[in-house]
Design a protein around this motif. Structure first.
Motif, PDB file in Angstrom:
ATOM      1  N   ILE B 280       0.847  -1.209   0.000  1.00  0.00           N
ATOM      2  CA  ILE B 280       0.000   0.000   0.000  1.00  0.00           C
ATOM      3  C   ILE B 280       0.873   1.246   0.000  1.00  0.00           C
ATOM      4  CG2 ILE B 280      -1.970   1.164   1.041  1.00  0.00           C
ATOM      5  CD1 ILE B 280      -2.590  -1.158   2.673  1.00  0.00           C
ATOM      6  N   LEU B 281       1.962   1.207   0.756  1.00  0.00           N
ATOM      7  CA  LEU B 281       2.833   2.388   0.845  1.00  0.00           C
ATOM      8  C   LEU B 281       3.308   2.814  -0.538  1.00  0.00           C
ATOM      9  CD1 LEU B 281       5.076   1.999   4.019  1.00  0.00           C
ATOM     10  CD2 LEU B 281       2.713   2.700   3.793  1.00  0.00           C
ATOM     11  N   GLU B 282       3.497   1.829  -1.418  1.00  0.00           N
ATOM     12  CA  GLU B 282       3.934   2.174  -2.776  1.00  0.00           C
ATOM     13  C   GLU B 282       2.841   2.926  -3.526  1.00  0.00           C
ATOM     14  OE1 GLU B 282       5.149  -1.426  -4.656  1.00  0.00           O
ATOM     15  OE2 GLU B 282       6.780  -1.732  -3.210  1.00  0.00           O
ATOM     16  N   ASP B 283       1.570   2.625  -3.180  1.00  0.00           N
ATOM     17  CA  ASP B 283       0.455   3.258  -3.894  1.00  0.00           C
ATOM     18  C   ASP B 283       0.140   4.661  -3.391  1.00  0.00           C
ATOM     19  OD1 ASP B 283       0.262   0.925  -5.183  1.00  0.00           O
ATOM     20  OD2 ASP B 283      -1.585   0.227  -4.235  1.00  0.00           O
ATOM     21  N   ASN B 284       0.360   4.912  -2.110  1.00  0.00           N
ATOM     22  CA  ASN B 284      -0.067   6.175  -1.523  1.00  0.00           C
ATOM     23  C   ASN B 284       1.047   6.692  -0.629  1.00  0.00           C
ATOM     24  OD1 ASN B 284      -1.242   8.236  -0.076  1.00  0.00           O
ATOM     25  ND2 ASN B 284      -3.212   7.189   0.159  1.00  0.00           N
ATOM     26  N   GLU B 285       1.697   7.788  -1.049  1.00  0.00           N
ATOM     27  CA  GLU B 285       2.906   8.205  -0.332  1.00  0.00           C
ATOM     28  C   GLU B 285       2.604   8.924   0.981  1.00  0.00           C
ATOM     29  OE1 GLU B 285       3.767  12.199  -2.993  1.00  0.00           O
ATOM     30  OE2 GLU B 285       4.880  10.338  -3.390  1.00  0.00           O
ATOM     31  N   ASP B 286       1.337   9.239   1.244  1.00  0.00           N
ATOM     32  CA  ASP B 286       0.996   9.842   2.535  1.00  0.00           C
ATOM     33  C   ASP B 286       0.990   8.823   3.664  1.00  0.00           C
ATOM     34  OD1 ASP B 286       0.722  12.291   1.433  1.00  0.00           O
ATOM     35  OD2 ASP B 286      -1.456  12.160   1.154  1.00  0.00           O
ATOM     36  N   LEU B 287       1.021   7.551   3.315  1.00  0.00           N
ATOM     37  CA  LEU B 287       0.891   6.522   4.337  1.00  0.00           C
ATOM     38  C   LEU B 287       2.254   6.099   4.872  1.00  0.00           C
ATOM     39  CD1 LEU B 287      -1.818   4.237   2.705  1.00  0.00           C
ATOM     40  CD2 LEU B 287      -2.137   6.083   4.338  1.00  0.00           C
ATOM     41  N   ASP B 288       2.251   5.666   6.108  1.00  0.00           N
ATOM     42  CA  ASP B 288       3.469   5.115   6.693  1.00  0.00           C
ATOM     43  C   ASP B 288       3.085   3.911   7.541  1.00  0.00           C
ATOM     44  OD1 ASP B 288       6.073   4.756   7.222  1.00  0.00           O
ATOM     45  OD2 ASP B 288       6.403   6.683   8.226  1.00  0.00           O
ATOM     46  N   PHE B 289       4.079   3.103   7.863  1.00  0.00           N
ATOM     47  CA  PHE B 289       3.812   1.878   8.612  1.00  0.00           C
ATOM     48  C   PHE B 289       4.733   1.814   9.821  1.00  0.00           C
ATOM     49  CE2 PHE B 289       4.383  -2.649   9.514  1.00  0.00           C
ATOM     50  CZ  PHE B 289       3.060  -3.069   9.545  1.00  0.00           C
ATOM     51  N   VAL B 290       4.189   1.441  10.948  1.00  0.00           N
ATOM     52  CA  VAL B 290       5.019   1.338  12.143  1.00  0.00           C
ATOM     53  C   VAL B 290       4.634   0.082  12.924  1.00  0.00           C
ATOM     54  CG1 VAL B 290       3.435   2.843  13.447  1.00  0.00           C
ATOM     55  CG2 VAL B 290       5.788   2.563  14.207  1.00  0.00           C
ATOM     56  N   VAL B 291       5.671  -0.578  13.443  1.00  0.00           N
ATOM     57  CA  VAL B 291       5.406  -1.722  14.323  1.00  0.00           C
ATOM     58  C   VAL B 291       5.475  -1.183  15.750  1.00  0.00           C
ATOM     59  CG1 VAL B 291       6.152  -3.989  15.066  1.00  0.00           C
ATOM     60  CG2 VAL B 291       6.410  -3.321  12.678  1.00  0.00           C
ATOM     61  N   PRO B 292       4.359  -1.165  16.470  1.00  0.00           N
ATOM     62  CA  PRO B 292       4.341  -0.545  17.806  1.00  0.00           C
ATOM     63  C   PRO B 292       5.383  -1.138  18.743  1.00  0.00           C
ATOM     64  CG  PRO B 292       2.126  -0.978  17.066  1.00  0.00           C
ATOM     65  CD  PRO B 292       3.031  -1.643  16.081  1.00  0.00           C
ATOM     66  N   LYS B 293       5.917  -0.259  19.601  1.00  0.00           N
ATOM     67  CA  LYS B 293       7.046  -0.676  20.435  1.00  0.00           C
ATOM     68  C   LYS B 293       6.635  -1.631  21.543  1.00  0.00           C
ATOM     69  CE  LYS B 293       6.807   3.629  23.138  1.00  0.00           C
ATOM     70  NZ  LYS B 293       5.661   4.274  22.522  1.00  0.00           N
ATOM     71  N   SER B 294       5.353  -1.638  21.901  1.00  0.00           N
ATOM     72  CA  SER B 294       4.971  -2.514  23.011  1.00  0.00           C
ATOM     73  C   SER B 294       4.830  -3.975  22.584  1.00  0.00           C
ATOM     74  CB  SER B 294       3.676  -2.018  23.651  1.00  0.00           C
ATOM     75  OG  SER B 294       2.647  -1.999  22.711  1.00  0.00           O
ATOM     76  N   GLY B 295       5.188  -4.253  21.351  1.00  0.00           N
ATOM     77  CA  GLY B 295       5.202  -5.650  20.938  1.00  0.00           C
ATOM     78  C   GLY B 295       4.099  -5.971  19.969  1.00  0.00           C
ATOM     79  N   THR B 296       4.247  -7.097  19.312  1.00  0.00           N
ATOM     80  CA  THR B 296       3.259  -7.449  18.309  1.00  0.00           C
ATOM     81  C   THR B 296       3.235  -8.951  18.081  1.00  0.00           C
ATOM     82  OG1 THR B 296       2.450  -6.940  16.097  1.00  0.00           O
ATOM     83  CG2 THR B 296       4.809  -7.150  16.349  1.00  0.00           C
TER      84      THR B 296
END
Lengths: 269, 430
Positions: B280-296
């Motif tokens: 998705i990030l490739e399609d829409n440059e306003d978006l970003d992705f983060v892996v939350p620090k409290s774990g996943t």
């Protein structure tokens, strides 16, 4: 006559294998537990989903009423048109059905979205953005849109048989247009109303994809609930079968009651 | 992973529109598209090298076929430049025909296998489903002598929690769950974003949530400091209450639609799988992705052979083939998920290898992530019940007598009408 009956045999076999046997299996699953012992637990458990049942019935009724109100004048006008125009107009009514059901519903998602076409247009004239998608209204809209042709077609096919001279006679004998409608046209079109209501209400009450796509997942209907029992995390075909059975009984009851209002004693289901 | 129904659907719509356009205009986009595809087809004429030719050719001429059941869009089809059409290559090399079919969810796969009537030779379920299937004796133990390429699998992914002795599965892909968000709308710095943003009232009605109890509960369990594999009824109820609180700010509960809704800016924030998020990030440059620090949650999809397989050795050959470095690279390049295959990892370009979203490093994985394992039937049932309750919850508590009373009224009405009609008919006779 006897010879003619033989032609019904293929359908009879079809019905036995693909309708009666599966129905019996649904009933079997609903009344047994995992070990195959008889139990009423699953049927009793259906009670805890009362609000989902109520919501489904309610939304299906609203959608059916809207369909009827929309379709009735359309079918009447359609049936009074010149013959060659009728064909064209009928085709226009059928046109959306040529496209896949999922695609049509998917298109509504983009239309109704927060940044969708409708909200963008409203934004231009200074309204909104309105919350259109993920509401019960959107679910009803999806049902009406998808099932409207199923209401128009039976109404039209009954109304087209109403003799023009009957309406003329009514006005000759002093009926005003309103009482012509309610004392002549409506009584004669009751069979069409009945089958139209059946054909809209039954799929509307058991739909699941419309509510999932347009209802945002928080407007669960019975269809969603049944789907969750088979393809959800808790694989529970017994409860799923129980819910289906209760739903079937409800639909059957509603349809039987409706048939009682049919003046000609015609059975439509 | 998860279901990919909607993206092909979207593609169909686009294709329909495209054909419509080019049909009307007679020129333009349609033609350009065709030229492009034929070009890529030429450039992918790539040769495959495998470790052991004799191993692969031993079933040649026996006219075997295997049934492979996989996620949608989860194998390289050779449409991207420099990649291979995996199933076609396998048939070319071994002479074994591949009947390839798709499913959309783990539960669909499970229901299909449980329902019987069909058999499969290779399936690719996720972690928790594998442990469920092992528990229910639905998988064949693998003969690792037939899968020498297992040695390529990185040590982190050997003996996983869902298959502790590593007897049943060969990892195929993995990834983490994180948050995808719109940077123009959310002004919290990236490093401060945590799961609680999904409960933030400032973003009410702009939040999407997983429409799947296991994933949704995991988020709320991580926030409350529980294990994502908890079976404790008290903790599950607490997690469900947390989700109930969230309902007021959630725009919609969705799975695949996250993809389209985020790309179209219809929502600001949503949890999603890392591999898909990168697309998705490739399609829409306003978006970003983060892996939350409290774990996943770390998810792994692995290849298994279900009970009832008729060509077990051929199936093992297929699994081994999927672990050939060239093939594993083609697949991972196509899917965009992370690979557990050391050979394929080496072949990735440096940018991808250093991407903290795809490859956060072993230390991070050990400390901050947990793999799903199967829950007990009771816990699953409780979770499902709580989830349905949460989703269908309304302000007033429903009276469970409504439906029976409604049915009784219907029945009464019916009898009334029948009696009335009976009396009327009697009158008519005279």
């Amino acid at each position: 006559m006897k010879k003619l009956k033989a032609f019904a045999a293929p359908y009879l076999v079809w019905m036995a294998v693909f309708i009666v046997v599966p129905l019996l299996m649904v009933a079997y699953f609903a009344f047994t537990d995992e070990e195959g012992h008889f139990t009423l637990d699953y049927i009793a458990n259906v009670g805890q989903y009362t609000n989902i049942f109520v919501r489904s019935i309610w939304l299906a009724i609203i959608a059916t009423v809207i369909c009827l109100v929309l379709a009735y004048p359309v079918s009447f006008i359609l049936s009074r048109m010149k013959k060659h125009h009728q064909g064209t107009m009928l085709m226009i009514v059928m046109l959306p059905m040529w496209m896949n059901f999922l695609l049509r519903t998917y298109a509504w998602m983009t239309l109704l979205g927060n940044n969708g076409i409708i909200n963008n247009l409203l934004g231009m004239i200074g309204i909104g953005p309105l919350k259109l998608i993920n509401t019960e209204g959107a679910v009803v809209l999806g049902m009406v849109y998808n099932y409207l042709p199923f209401m128009i077609l039976p109404l039209y096919s009954v109304m087209v048989k109403i003799d023009k001279s009957l309406i003329e006679a009514a006005s000759d004998l002093g009926c005003n247009p309103v009482s012509t409608l309610f004392r002549v046209v409506v009584p004669l079109s009751v069979p069409g109303i009945m089958s139209g209501v059946t054909m809209v209400f039954v799929p509307a009450i058991s739909t699941f994809i419309i509510s999932r796509m347009l209802g945002g997942g928080s407007n669960l209907l019975i269809g969603d609930l049944i789907e969750m029992q088979f393809l959800g995390n808790a694989y529970n075909p017994h409860l799923g079968a129980g819910i289906s059975l209760v739903l079937m009984v409800i639909i059957l009851l509603i349809m039987t009651i409706m048939n009682q209002f049919n003046p000609d004693d015609q059975v439509l289901i | 992973m998860k279901n990919h129904i909607f993206r092909p659907l979207c593609a169909v719509i686009c294709a329909a529109l495209l054909t419509g356009c080019s049909g009307a205009a007679g020129t333009g986009s349609g033609t350009a598209e065709n030229a492009e595809t034929s070009e890529t087809e030429e450039s992918e004429a790539q040769t495959l090298t495998v470790s052991d030719m004799d191993y692969y050719t031993r079933f040649k001429g026996q006219n075997l076929s295997i049934n492979v059941y996989n996620w949608g869009e989860y194998i390289s089809t050779g449409t991207d430049a420099g990649t291979l059409n995996v199933n076609a290559e396998f048939t070319k090399l071994t002479g074994i025909k591949v009947n390839y079919t798709n499913y959309a969810t783990n539960e669909e796969l499970y229901a299909k296998l449980k329902g019987g009537g069909t058999y499969y030779d290779v399936i690719i379920p996720s972690d928790y489903m594998i442990s469920k299937m092992i528990k229910e004796d639905m998988l064949e133990p693998l003969n690792f002598d037939n899968i020498p390429n297992f040695s390529y699998i990185m040590p982190t992914f050997v003996d996983p929690a869902y298959d502790p002795d590593n007897a049943y599965s060969v990892p195929y892909t993995w990834g983490t769950v994180g948050l995808i968000y719109n940077t123009t709308m959310i002004d919290i710095p990236k490093e401060d974003i945590d799961w609680d943003i999904l409960w933030n009232e400032d973003y009410a009605d702009q939040i999407l949530m997983f429409d799947n109890p296991r994933d949704a509960f995991a988020i709320s369990e991580i926030m409350m400091g529980y294990s994502i594999n908890t079976e404790d009824p008290v903790e599950l109820t607490a997690a469900a209450n947390k989700l109930k609180e969230q309902k007021a700010v959630v725009q919609a509960y969705v799975m695949d639609e996250i993809f389209d809704k985020m790309a179209a800016n219809d929502a600001w924030i949503a949890p999603y799988y890392a591999g898909d998020a990168l697309t998705i990030l490739e399609d829409n440059e306003d978006l970003d992705f983060v892996v939350p620090k409290s774990g996943t949650n770390l998810f792994v999809d692995a290849m298994c052979i279900p009970k009832g397989s008729r060509q077990k050795e051929a199936a093992e050959m297929y699994i081994n083939f999927m672990c050939e470095p060239d093939i594993a690279y083609s697949n991972i390049d196509y899917i965009c998920y992370s690979t557990p295959h050391s050979g394929a990892y080496e072949m990735l370009d440096e940018e991808t290898r250093n991407n903290p979203v795809s490859y956060p490093g072993n230390d991070y994985l050990d400390e901050n992530t947990t793999i799903f394992v199967n829950l007990s039937d009771e816990a699953n049932l409780q979770m499902q019940t709580l989830w349905t309750e949460m989703k269908s919850a309304e302000n007033e508590t429903p009276n469970r007598w409504i439906v029976p009373v409604f049915l009784l009224i219907c029945l009464g009405l019916m009898i009334f009408v029948l009696i009335r009609r009976h009396i009327r008919n009697k009158k008519d006779i005279y």
